[in-house]
Structure formats: structure tokens, C-alpha cells
Design a protein around this motif. Structure first.
Motif, PDB file in Angstrom:
ATOM      1  N   GLN A 153       0.840  -1.198   0.000  1.00  0.00           N
ATOM      2  CA  GLN A 153       0.000   0.000   0.000  1.00  0.00           C
ATOM      3  C   GLN A 153       0.874   1.245   0.000  1.00  0.00           C
ATOM      4  O   GLN A 153       1.915   1.292   0.667  1.00  0.00           O
ATOM      5  N   PHE A 154       0.435   2.255  -0.770  1.00  0.00           N
ATOM      6  CA  PHE A 154       1.060   3.563  -0.786  1.00  0.00           C
ATOM      7  C   PHE A 154       0.114   4.549  -0.110  1.00  0.00           C
ATOM      8  O   PHE A 154      -1.022   4.754  -0.571  1.00  0.00           O
ATOM      9  N   VAL A 155       0.577   5.131   1.012  1.00  0.00           N
ATOM     10  CA  VAL A 155      -0.208   6.121   1.752  1.00  0.00           C
ATOM     11  C   VAL A 155       0.374   7.490   1.422  1.00  0.00           C
ATOM     12  O   VAL A 155       1.536   7.782   1.755  1.00  0.00           O
ATOM     13  N   LYS A 156      -0.436   8.313   0.764  1.00  0.00           N
ATOM     14  CA  LYS A 156       0.072   9.589   0.278  1.00  0.00           C
ATOM     15  C   LYS A 156       0.408  10.549   1.409  1.00  0.00           C
ATOM     16  O   LYS A 156       1.339  11.358   1.288  1.00  0.00           O
ATOM     17  N   ARG A 157      -0.322  10.459   2.502  1.00  0.00           N
ATOM     18  CA  ARG A 157      -0.064  11.384   3.619  1.00  0.00           C
ATOM     19  C   ARG A 157      -0.292  10.663   4.941  1.00  0.00           C
ATOM     20  O   ARG A 157      -1.394  10.149   5.178  1.00  0.00           O
ATOM     21  N   VAL A 158       0.734  10.638   5.767  1.00  0.00           N
ATOM     22  CA  VAL A 158       0.611  10.094   7.119  1.00  0.00           C
ATOM     23  C   VAL A 158       0.762  11.181   8.172  1.00  0.00           C
ATOM     24  O   VAL A 158       0.717  10.894   9.367  1.00  0.00           O
ATOM     25  N   SER A 159       0.926  12.431   7.733  1.00  0.00           N
ATOM     26  CA  SER A 159       1.004  13.545   8.678  1.00  0.00           C
ATOM     27  C   SER A 159      -0.404  13.961   9.078  1.00  0.00           C
ATOM     28  O   SER A 159      -1.342  13.879   8.275  1.00  0.00           O
ATOM     29  N   PRO A 160      -0.596  14.413  10.295  1.00  0.00           N
ATOM     30  CA  PRO A 160      -1.932  14.855  10.717  1.00  0.00           C
ATOM     31  C   PRO A 160      -2.333  16.133   9.998  1.00  0.00           C
ATOM     32  O   PRO A 160      -1.497  16.983   9.671  1.00  0.00           O
ATOM     33  N   LEU A 161      -3.610  16.274   9.746  1.00  0.00           N
ATOM     34  CA  LEU A 161      -4.126  17.473   9.093  1.00  0.00           C
ATOM     35  C   LEU A 161      -4.272  18.590  10.111  1.00  0.00           C
ATOM     36  O   LEU A 161      -4.859  18.414  11.176  1.00  0.00           O
ATOM     37  N   ARG A 162      -3.724  19.749   9.783  1.00  0.00           N
ATOM     38  CA  ARG A 162      -3.807  20.921  10.657  1.00  0.00           C
ATOM     39  C   ARG A 162      -4.749  21.942  10.033  1.00  0.00           C
ATOM     40  O   ARG A 162      -4.903  22.022   8.814  1.00  0.00           O
ATOM     41  N   GLY A 163      -5.356  22.759  10.885  1.00  0.00           N
ATOM     42  CA  GLY A 163      -6.339  23.729  10.405  1.00  0.00           C
ATOM     43  C   GLY A 163      -5.739  24.930   9.726  1.00  0.00           C
ATOM     44  O   GLY A 163      -6.358  25.525   8.844  1.00  0.00           O
ATOM     45  N   THR A 164      -4.515  25.327  10.101  1.00  0.00           N
ATOM     46  CA  THR A 164      -3.902  26.522   9.550  1.00  0.00           C
ATOM     47  C   THR A 164      -2.746  26.145   8.631  1.00  0.00           C
ATOM     48  O   THR A 164      -2.223  25.031   8.667  1.00  0.00           O
TER      49      THR A 164
END
Length: 318
Positions: A153-164
């Protein structure tokens, strides 16, 4: 001319030393050695499988700036060679094309042949799906009742989403490549395929790399024996009769003395006031019993006569 020569000598010396020499400058030499792999505690694992996969045996990690790879090892209960691994690689697109797109079919076939030699694996045409998107997998039989699965599997984003925007910049843009190699002696193929459905990845930020860089070696003592002081073990030989253990006699004697009353010998007895008269009477009786037999007989003869006036005079005359 003399002043001219003196002025040109410093310029010539400065021109000679101004040329950079990469062999003399340590900072110009770039190390080409690969980063070392260390073992960390399972609590620092970047991903994990559902409970049916068993427990984590170890986590082997290789990390550097903006990149780390973890091989999370699970228990292998089969007789086949190899380890049950969940491999997680995390990095930024600057690390190469591997963090920009999913792997090709040829790359997956080469990986499966290396991870599962001798197992007839078949790629499933219908991909699976979990919270991180779609994944591909292949299964194959193992022995009479077992099976193996290889998933990617390729996960494009494993960083948490931030509001700003500043928050998203601080979190970083990290992608992940995930591989799963797992075999079980009794679990069917369709059940092994759902392991990727329950896989979970931990969010990765820039602080995660700092934490993992200091976590290296934290699990090095996990499988080491605990040193403890123990008494030496003596193996008894049945052919030799063991002597009974002797207990200290001094302690036994002291305990007996505490329990039994102590007898006092040759002690002087002090009579009480009421016993003085009785002692005198006993002494008188004893002395009287010790008189001579002749005196006793004379006393008896004398006591047998009844005194008369004639006998009384005779006695006085005598």
C-alpha cells in the motif's frame, strides 16, 4: 625595489593559501556509510496489525533526516523460513519516486519472490481498502491447511491534518510505503487477506523523527535475561546418602533453659517467724531420742518406784 619586494611577498603568500583544498577540510568529506539499524521498543512502532496477528517480537529501525524504515516482526508459527514482517517506510517526496506513487507490478513480483520463495502466490484482481485508501494483495497456499499473504500500500499522507497553513507546514508532508509478509499454519487465505483491513499507522510529524532518533537502542535489553542474585543449585546424587542437617545446639539449650525452671542447690533457708517454735520442738525431740540406752533404762527404773517416806530418806542420805 626593496620596498616593492616587501609589499609583494604577503600578496603571494595570501594567493597560495586562498585555494580551497578538499583533502584538508574535514567538512568537505561526505560520509557514504549507510545508517545503522537499531532495535527499539514495540511502543515506538509506526504501525500495527489486529490482534489475530499475534504479538510483536521486535522492531528494527533505520532512520535519518526526514526518513525512517521500521520492520515490525511478528511471531512466525510456521515451519517455513522467513519472518512475518510489517514494513513501514516514511519519507518526503524529496527522497525519490518511491514516495510519490504506488509500486509497479514488476516491482511487487520481484519483492514476493524474495519474501516468499517456493510459495505459489496469486495477485487478487479486486483490491482491498482500509482507512488509508486502497491496497493490493496476493495469497498462496502453505502446506495442507496454512496460507501466506503479501500486501502492499502507498499512503500519500501520514502527517496529521492541521487547520492553519502554519500548522500544516510544521507537521510536514510525509508519505508511507507499507508491505506485509505474513504466513500462518492453519488460517485460510481469505482470513489472512483482511489483516490489512485492520492495520493502523501512527501520525508522523517532524517531532516523530526526533523521538525515534533518541529511541534507538531503547529496546536492546528487552530480550536480555535479567541478572539476579540466586543461591547455587546443588544436584543431589541418589547413590550417596545425604547427611542430615545439623542445627546449632547452643540455641536449643538456651531455649530449654527458658522453658524449664532452674533448681537452686545448697541454698540457705531462712525460717519465718511462725516456724521458729516448731524448729525448737523438733530439735528437742531429736536430742531426746539421741540419749544413751543406760540412761533410758535408769529413768524407767526410777519412774517405776513410788516414793515413800522411807525411800525418800534413803535417797537423801545417798
Amino acid at each position: 625595489m626593496r620596498w616593492l619586494l616587501v609589499a609583494t611577498i604577503p600578496l603571494l603568500v595570501a594567493g597560495c593559501t586562498a585555494v580551497p583544498d578538499p583533502f584538508l577540510e574535514t567538512g568537505a568529506i561526505r560520509p557514504d556509510a549507510p545508517p545503522l539499524s537499531t532495535e527499539v521498543s514495540p511502543e515506538f512502532a509506526a504501525g500495527y496489525l489486529p490482534s489475530i496477528a499475534g504479538r510483536v517480537e521486535s522492531v528494527r529501525q533505520t532512520s535519518r533526516a526526514d526518513f525512517f524504515e521500521q520492520k515490525i516482526v511478528y511471531t512466525n508459527t510456521t515451519a517455513s523460513a522467513g519472518e512475518n514482517l510489517l514494513t513501514v517506510r516514511v519519507g518526503t517526496p524529496s527522497e525519490g519516486m518511491v514516495f510519490l506513487r504506488a509500486p509497479t507490478r514488476n516491482a511487487i513480483l520481484a519483492e514476493m519472490r524474495q519474501a516468499l520463495p517456493g510459495v505459489a502466490m496469486a495477485i487478487n484482481t479486486a483490491p482491498g481498502q482500509n482507512p488509508y485508501g486502497v491496497y493490493g494483495y496476493a495469497t498462496g497456499p502453505l502446506g495442507k491447511a496454512g496460507s501466506c499473504v503479501y500486501a502492499w500500500q502507498f499512503v500519500k499522507r501520514v502527517s496529521p491534518l492541521r487547520g492553519t497553513a502554519i500548522g500544516r507546514l510544521g507537521a510536514g508532508n510525509y508519505s508511507a510505503q507499507v508491505r506485509l509478509r505474513f504466513c500462518h499454519p492453519t488460517m485460510p487465505q481469505e482470513r489472512l487477506a483482511v489483516l490489512m483491513d485492520g492495520m493502523r499507522l501512527k501520525p508522523v510529524t517532524r517531532e516523530t523523527f526526533d523521538m525515534l532518533s533518541y529511541a534507538g537502542g531503547s529496546g536492546s535489553l528487552r530480550n536480555q535475561p535479567v541478572l539476579a542474585h540466586a543461591e547455587p543449585v546443588v544436584i543431589a546424587d541418589d547413590s550417596v546418602e545425604a547427611e542430615p542437617r545439623r542445627t546449632p545446639k547452643r540455641r536449643v539449650v538456651e531455649e530449654k533453659r527458658r522453658e524449664e525452671p532452674v533448681a537452686i542447690r545448697n541454698a540457705v533457708r531462712v525460717p519465718l517467724p511462725g516456724e521458729a517454735v516448731e524448729e525448737k520442738q523438733k530439735v528437742a525431740v531429736t536430742e531426746k531420742a539421741a540419749e544413751k540406752p543406760e540412761e533410758k533404762a535408769k529413768a524407767r527404773a526410777t519412774s517405776a518406784l513410788v516414793p515413800t517416806p522411807e525411800t525418800a530418806s534413803l535417797t537423801e542420805a545417798d
